[in-house]
Motif scaffolding. Structure first.
Motif: not given
Length: 216
Positions: A7-34
């Motif tokens: 990740i090179e974009d500062p805004a994207a880096a900030e978004a990825s560091l949110d604990p909830i979003r980090t957990r979501i990214l972890q779960e989305l290794v496999e496709p899923a709906s909301a």
């Protein structure tokens, strides 16, 4: 899906560091709906959708498919990579510069070199992906135990001599090399103490040698 995305974009880096979003990214290794994600992370679907939109806006998740369920269209998303690494480019104004240290025994120089490696490899991987070409790289990773600090210093000296000999043998920095399609490569060799694990108490020798860690 990439194995690792830098990740090179500062805004994207900030978004990825949110604990909830980090957990979501972890779960989305496999496709899923909301709806599926909401059950996994224990949040309302509307809240999950809010985070998904932010991640999608910064290119960290991608749409896999849309499924129609009655009057509702369900979006199935997936993370763009299995793992993420934030590049020093995201903090360009305060990123470490190897030219500030240039001392082969400085731990700060080692860290600056590692930072530059992440930055350059991130750009190279992205370029190779766009060009659909394999990126030529090579790395060695291992562990070595030294009985004394003197042994470690002697090893470092011999390693430096051996690497210098190989560079002198294969390096061709003349204009003819580049004109003939020669490609410059970056070479970084590092040596540092391995991190101790909680179940690995320091030996008497290690306790003694720890006094000179500041010079490593």
């Amino acid at each position: 899906m990439l194995d690792i995305e830098v990740i090179e974009d500062p805004a994207a880096a900030e978004a990825s560091l949110d604990p909830i979003r980090t957990r979501i990214l972890q779960e989305l290794v496999e496709p899923a709906s909301a709806t599926q994600l909401a059950a996994k992370v224990g949040l309302p679907r509307q809240k999950v959708n809010y985070h998904l939109k932010a991640l999608e806006r910064h290119g960290l998740v991608e749409l896999v498919e849309e499924r129609r369920k009655g009057n509702v269209t369900e979006r199935v998303l997936r993370a763009t990579a299995a793992s993420y690494l934030i590049s020093p480019v995201a903090l360009a104004s305060v990123a470490p510069d190897p030219r500030r240290f240039s001392d082969r025994f400085s731990a700060f120089w080692l860290l600056a070199l590692a930072s530059r490696t992440v930055q350059e490899m991130g750009k190279l991987i992205s370029g190779a992906a766009v060009a659909k070409k394999k990126l030529a790289s090579f790395a060695i990773d291992g562990e070595i135990t030294f009985r004394t600090a003197a042994d470690r210093a002697a090893f470092a000296e011999e390693l430096g001599v051996a690497v210098t000999r190989l560079v002198d043998k294969y390096h061709d920095g003349g204009p003819a090399a580049e004109a003939g399609g020669g490609r410059k490569h970056r070479l970084v060799v590092v040596l540092h103490p391995a991190l101790k694990t909680p179940s690995q108490p320091a030996s008497a020798t290690e306790k003694t040698s720890d006094k000179d860690q500041s010079n490593d």
